[in-house]
Enzyme design. Sequence first.
Site: not given
Length: 410
Positions: A277, A358
Amino acid sequence: MMEQILFYLIIAFVVFEYATDLCLDWLNRRSWSHEVPEPIRDVYDADTFENHKRYRRVNFSFSQVSGAFSFVATLLVLSSGMLAMVDAWAASITLHPVGRGLLFFAIIGVAASFFNLPFSWYQTFVIEQRFGFNTTTRRTFITDLLKGALLSLLIGAPLMGGVMFLFEWLGEMFWVYAWLLISGFSVFMSMFYTSWILPMFNKQKPLDNGSLRDSIETFSLRSGFRLDNIYVMDGSKRSTKANAFFSGLGSRKRIVLYDTLIRDLTESEIVAVLSHEVGHYKLKHTLWGMLAGIAQTGVLLFLLSLFVTTPELTKALGGEGVQFHIGLVAFGLLFSPISLVIGLMTNGLSRRNEYAADRFAANHADGQALVSALKKLSVNSLGNPTPHPAYVWFHYSHPPLLQRIKALMS
Ligand SMILES: [Zn+2]
């Protein structure tokens, strides 16, 4: 003549969209794998996998039925002149263009909610319940509906009324000021959503001191990202599915973790999810997403301003003269193929950003932990591990689990 062509175009687009969705659904249905795919064998046993397939099968049939119902209902509403009747009724109460338009949308909104109600009730209390997903009480379900209606009244109505007022006042040039109004509002909402709106639906409290908070702070120091506002939200009030998200700008930014996430994941897995995030934030996905949204609104409003002053648009749906509210509905339907293309681009971009976040997580936290977190989250949400590529292309804002794992492992 022109209004008839527009009417048939609208119907053709509605049919086209429904047919595309049906094809994609069936392609996706046929791509389910019989066995647990290799990379996720450690989190799935054969029984769970079968159970999840049953869940998806039930959901598939349900969405076929509800999709067919709403397709037929849309065609009926459009071809029966029902929208013009609703407008005539609104006009019998007030002839003020803004009041008339607001009444029109209020009636359509209430009717649509009543139409959807049995479907969402069945989904929550029959399907989700049967597979042990649902934690929503009937009381929560009903109060959610009422709060949603209250929000439309308090926020949606003034915003829509403001746009209609600008149109009445400025004519074609309304789009510039409407653009400013809507953009200003969306920036404002992104800053205050978690502190003003979300509390109406969920409780949030700051994350307690303890080892989880310590690991998060260690990560925050290492990655050079200040994380003061970490909140835990009672997601378990509605579902067993887990999530985490990031919101706000500048000093108002905060990270919200679902209590279900904390329950199901280990500490290093939570930090990995969090760093994903943070990656979105650091790589400016949040900012660019907002700017792209603002640009898109501007283009759509400009196009709307070109078309909405032509009476044929209103007539296509059975109305008379130039009625902004009916023209807006016709415009929305006529531009559905363009919205589809915009949707494809947004989803494609979003999937790219997911890979980038990611990678950020793998570099700044622990890639292995992210892999195991993603696996757990996917099992918990009964996601389909082998979606059809065409379905992904159209509908997925996140890459499928197996592709994310592959990218993280390479
Ligand atoms: Zn993400």
